[in-house]
Design a protein around this motif. Structure first.
Motif, mmCIF file in Angstrom:
data_model
loop_
_atom_site.group_PDB
_atom_site.id
_atom_site.type_symbol
_atom_site.label_atom_id
_atom_site.label_comp_id
_atom_site.label_asym_id
_atom_site.label_seq_id
_atom_site.Cartn_x
_atom_site.Cartn_y
_atom_site.Cartn_z
ATOM 1 N N LEU A 64 -46.260 21.179 9.231
ATOM 2 C CA LEU A 64 -46.110 19.743 9.453
ATOM 3 C C LEU A 64 -46.325 19.416 10.918
ATOM 4 O O LEU A 64 -46.979 18.423 11.257
ATOM 5 C CB LEU A 64 -44.711 19.306 8.997
ATOM 6 N N ARG A 65 -45.797 20.283 11.798
ATOM 7 C CA ARG A 65 -45.977 20.063 13.234
ATOM 8 C C ARG A 65 -47.460 20.068 13.589
ATOM 9 O O ARG A 65 -47.952 19.196 14.317
ATOM 10 C CB ARG A 65 -45.264 21.156 14.030
ATOM 11 N N ALA A 66 -48.182 21.070 13.058
ATOM 12 C CA ALA A 66 -49.621 21.149 13.331
ATOM 13 C C ALA A 66 -50.334 19.915 12.791
ATOM 14 O O ALA A 66 -51.227 19.367 13.444
ATOM 15 C CB ALA A 66 -50.201 22.407 12.708
ATOM 16 N N LEU A 67 -49.912 19.472 11.605
ATOM 17 C CA LEU A 67 -50.541 18.300 10.991
ATOM 18 C C LEU A 67 -50.372 17.064 11.865
ATOM 19 O O LEU A 67 -51.318 16.305 12.077
ATOM 20 C CB LEU A 67 -49.903 18.024 9.626
ATOM 21 N N ILE A 68 -49.130 16.877 12.366
ATOM 22 C CA ILE A 68 -48.883 15.713 13.220
ATOM 23 C C ILE A 68 -49.766 15.782 14.454
ATOM 24 O O ILE A 68 -50.412 14.800 14.841
ATOM 25 C CB ILE A 68 -47.392 15.643 13.613
ATOM 26 N N ALA A 69 -49.821 16.981 15.069
ATOM 27 C CA ALA A 69 -50.623 17.133 16.284
ATOM 28 C C ALA A 69 -52.085 16.802 16.001
ATOM 29 O O ALA A 69 -52.716 16.028 16.732
ATOM 30 C CB ALA A 69 -50.486 18.558 16.818
ATOM 31 N N VAL A 70 -52.637 17.386 14.923
ATOM 32 C CA VAL A 70 -54.051 17.168 14.609
ATOM 33 C C VAL A 70 -54.309 15.689 14.327
ATOM 34 O O VAL A 70 -55.307 15.116 14.778
ATOM 35 C CB VAL A 70 -54.470 18.048 13.410
ATOM 36 N N THR A 71 -53.379 15.044 13.597
ATOM 37 C CA THR A 71 -53.578 13.645 13.236
ATOM 38 C C THR A 71 -53.566 12.738 14.469
ATOM 39 O O THR A 71 -54.457 11.911 14.652
ATOM 40 C CB THR A 71 -52.473 13.187 12.266
ATOM 41 N N LEU A 72 -52.550 12.931 15.340
ATOM 42 C CA LEU A 72 -52.478 12.091 16.535
ATOM 43 C C LEU A 72 -53.726 12.285 17.379
ATOM 44 O O LEU A 72 -54.320 11.332 17.877
ATOM 45 C CB LEU A 72 -51.230 12.439 17.359
#
Lengths: 395, 368
Positions: B235-243
């Motif tokens: 989830l952390r990676a997902l947030i980073a990639v999305t932002l």
């Protein structure tokens, strides 16, 4: 008609429908939301740091690092501070970026022009290169060059030998290293004098052209002077440069300059990848110059070289430079992939090893990000200045 | 006499010189028109000759295709047995073998549901689009995670391979476009606070490399949350990639917004549309149409960038390739692994870029 009795200025909906007031309310709400979020995050972070016993502040920069770095441009040893390690990492990042940019530009321009070539075979080859390289992730290419190519090279004894001067093996690329005698100072001075003379010559020649209407072959004269003067001074001082060749001694090469395989792989991957993007930028730039422009120049009697130099290239550059700078920035940012193959760049040395050892995540990530951010903003600002300089001046 | 042929006898069988037509003419025109061109042709032929036959020999002719262990590989050419052995791990990561049908089912639904989008006469495309953007992610989430309807829970550390790459890229694409549109609108808005915040956000993310954002996500996000709350690495990676990709998307969308003439805004306002109605019904449809190539380019970049999650310890497709490559039973087959990986990524990215060219053409004819 039934609303006649009400004064529209006093109703709540009128206030809400007033765009100025609405804008103020929206902005205030957003600002409050952002500030609250910020306070919440900072509060949590401080509490967490206290609970985990993480120090804060930047004193750690002065403490002894205690780890070694495989390649460094300035003197560095384990007893040096984290601050020094940061500097070493930053310089390594800049090194790979500059080298990568030079190679990527040369290759990118070549391939971009090749793609527009009349020669069917050449243009197809260039297209093939661009379509393959652009559509494969850079990290995968980097791993390919590092793990599949450079790590599979033979050991030092069976090095790939380029005319006995440059050697390539598992441990890296070994190139000759120039050793200068004290007399080299004279060559340096003469080079500076030559450059000064050429600057004056160019200025004088432009004045003369404005007065008389024809110019001197400044470029040719410059090349002759720039190569002639240093060579003459080298000859007078009996060539005080000795090339120290890498020699196989025992299990490894001694002497010369050693370029570690990580740097070779990173430079290769970065410049090959970015070159494919630069090629497209160059192609777009050249195609953007209307054919009528060069035809008009020919009609005015300018010959081919002058047409290129005075008409086509300046207009193409106007289109090429902004996206080209963008590619340079991308290359610099992509150089942070170094961390994946353990080339000691800023991210690996600082956001990796130093962060592991000190645990001060907030400060270290903040410093690392602001270095890249400063770099990006500085280049962007420079580009804007340049853009204003070359932008079309409407008459 | 031949120059009068045309007038004297229109049916004359005099043809253009043989060196100007047909294969010879084409060769002469495209490959040997001048001596520099001839030299270039020879150089290109040299490159092709020294590159492609050996590659073909290695990858096809001398390659070993069948077998189960490294003993089946002769070592002369590529050892595709390595890929064959690891294939399902490269696709699913460590996802339990008995549960893989859930992943297959989800992607099957995705493919079947998106077929109507490619059928020109299909009328309910909007409905399908809504399902794909809102219904499908929820469905896929429950299928992948499980712990519902008797499906056992599969924790995210077990997710991996191409499956994980597609999950990250898919989430990033679906989430970053709306976020990017909002950011672009904020950047174009007349409210200084919104504009300033959006400019700061966009320039911050665009100015730093993705890898530092991912590092930040993995070491700093846990500090941001109240003690005891810990959330998933994925989830952390997902947030980073999305932002990160939302910032790039915002700039692309802004380009489209700037291309819309002012008359469109004024016309929409004069018929009494509110800001949001004006944007959804008048401005954005036109603006987004303008920047489809840019949006797809951002998607391609995002898809390629998902490989970086391998650096922070997620086993996406590239991460699984790294695992396979360093398996002691299969040491020394890195070239095969990366060539295969490159081919898979290439098919996806090249396909996307071709699809964007198709869309571009489609919309161009529509507006004419």
């Amino acid at each position: 008609m039934g609303r006649e009795g009400k004064n529209p200025q006093t109703t709540l909906s009128a206030v809400w429908n007033n765009p100025a007031i609405r804008a103020l309310v929206v902005q205030a709400l957003v600002l409050i939301g952002v500030v609250l979020l910020g306070i919440y995050l900072v509060d949590n972070t401080l509490a967490n740091m206290k609970a985990r016993g993480i120090a804060s502040g930047f004193e750690f920069l002065g403490r002894t690092a205690g780890f070694s770095i495989a390649t460094h441009l300035i003197d560095y040893e384990e007893a040096n501070t984290y601050g020094r390690a940061f500097l070493v990492g930053l310089l390594n990042t800049l090194l790979v970026s500059v080298v990568g940019i030079v190679f990527a530009t040369v290759l990118g321009f070549t391939i971009g022009v090749a793609r527009l070539s009349n020669n069917w075979l050449i243009s197809r080859l260039a297209t093939l290169y661009i379509e393959i390289i652009r559509n494969v992730p850079l990290l995968l290419q980097l791993f390919f060059w590092y793990f599949a190519v450079l790590r599979n090279l033979p050991g030092p004894k069976a090095s790939i030998d380029f005319y006995g001067v440059v050697f390539l093996n598992k441990r890296g690329l070994f190139t000759p290293n120039p050793v200068f005698g004290p007399e080299i100072v004279w060559s340096g001075i003469s080079l500076l004098v030559a450059i000064g003379f050429i600057v004056c010559l160019a200025y004088w020649s432009r004045r003369r052209r404005d007065r008389r209407g024809h110019s001197l072959p400044v470029t040719t004269i410059s090349i002759v002077i720039l190569t002639g003067v240093p060579v003459m001074s080298l000859w007078f001082t009996d060539f005080p440069i000795i090339w120290e060749l890498p020699v196989l001694k025992g299990f490894n090469f001694r002497g010369g300059t050693t370029i570690i395989p990580e740097l070779v792989a990173l430079t290769l991957a970065l410049s090959l990848y970015t070159a494919s993007f630069i090629a497209e930028v160059v192609r777009a730039g050249i195609l953007s110059v209307n054919r009528g422009q060069s035809e008009a120049a020919y009609a005015l009697g300018l010959h081919r070289t002058l047409t290129l130099r005075l008409v086509v290239i300046p207009q193409a550059l106007r289109v090429i430079i902004p996206p080209l700078t963008n590619q340079y920035l991308n290359l610099t940012k992509n150089s942070s992939l170094a961390a994946a193959i353990a080339y000691p760049d800023l991210v690996l040395v600082f956001a990796g090893t130093t962060l592991m050892q000190t645990g001060q995540a907030v400060e270290i990530i903040a410093i690392t990000m602001s270095v890249y951010l400063t770099l990006s903003l500085a280049i962007a600002a420079g580009m804007n200045l340049y853009n204003r300089h070359i932008a079309l001046v409407e008459r | 006499m031949s120059q009068y042929n045309l007038i004297d006898n229109p049916n004359s069988s005099n043809r253009p010189p043989v060196i100007n037509v047909g294969i010879i003419g084409w060769l002469r025109h495209n490959l040997f028109s001048s001596w520099t061109n001839t030299v270039l042709t020879v150089v290109a032929a040299g490159i092709i000759y020294s590159l492609f036959p050996p590659l073909f020999q290695w990858a096809i002719l001398d390659a070993d295709w069948s077998g189960v262990s490294r003993e089946s590989c002769t070592g002369k050419g590529a050892c595709w047995v390595f890929i064959k052995t690891w294939f399902w791990h490269l696709i699913f990561g460590l996802y339990p073998v008995d549960e893989r049908w859930r992943v297959v089912l989800a992607f099957g639904i995705l493919i079947v549901a998106s077929i109507p989008l490619f059928i020109p006469w299909f009328k309910y495309k909007a409905l399908v689009g809504v399902f794909l953007l809102i219904g499908f992610p929820v469905l896929a989430y429950f299928l992948f995670v499980g712990d519902i309807l008797g499906m056992p829970l599969v924790e995210t550390p077990l997710w991996g391979g191409l499956f994980l790459t597609l999950v990250i890229a898919g989430c990033g694409i679906v989430l970053s476009l709306p976020l990017g549109i909002l950011l672009a609108l904020a950047r174009r808005s007349s409210m200084p606070v919104l504009r300033g915040l959006s400019v700061a956000f966009i320039e911050l993310w665009r100015g730093v490399p993705l890898i530092t954002v991912l590092f930040m996500a993995s070491v700093m996000f846990p500090l941001f949350l109240p003690e005891g709350v810990n959330f998933d690495k994925l989830l952390r990676a997902l947030i980073a990639v999305t932002l990160f990709s939302a910032a790039y998307m915002a700039e692309v969308v802004r380009g489209g917004l700037q291309a819309i003439p002012r008359g469109q805004y004024e016309a929409a306002q004069s018929v009494g549309l509110s800001y949001w109605r004006m944007m959804t019904f008048v401005i954005l449809p036109q603006a987004l149409k303008h920047v489809i190539p840019g949006i797809v380019n951002s998607f391609i970049a995002l898809f390629k960038d998902t490989t970086l999650v391998a650096i922070i310890g997620l086993f996406d497709f590239l991460g699984m390739l790294q695992v396979a490559r360093s398996d002691p039973d299969w040491l020394g087959f890195a070239p095969e692994g990366y060539v295969f990986g490159g081919l898979v990524f290439w098919i996806f990215c090249f396909g996307m870029s071709r699809y964007s060219q198709y869309l571009e053409k489609e919309f161009r004819t529509e507006s004419q």
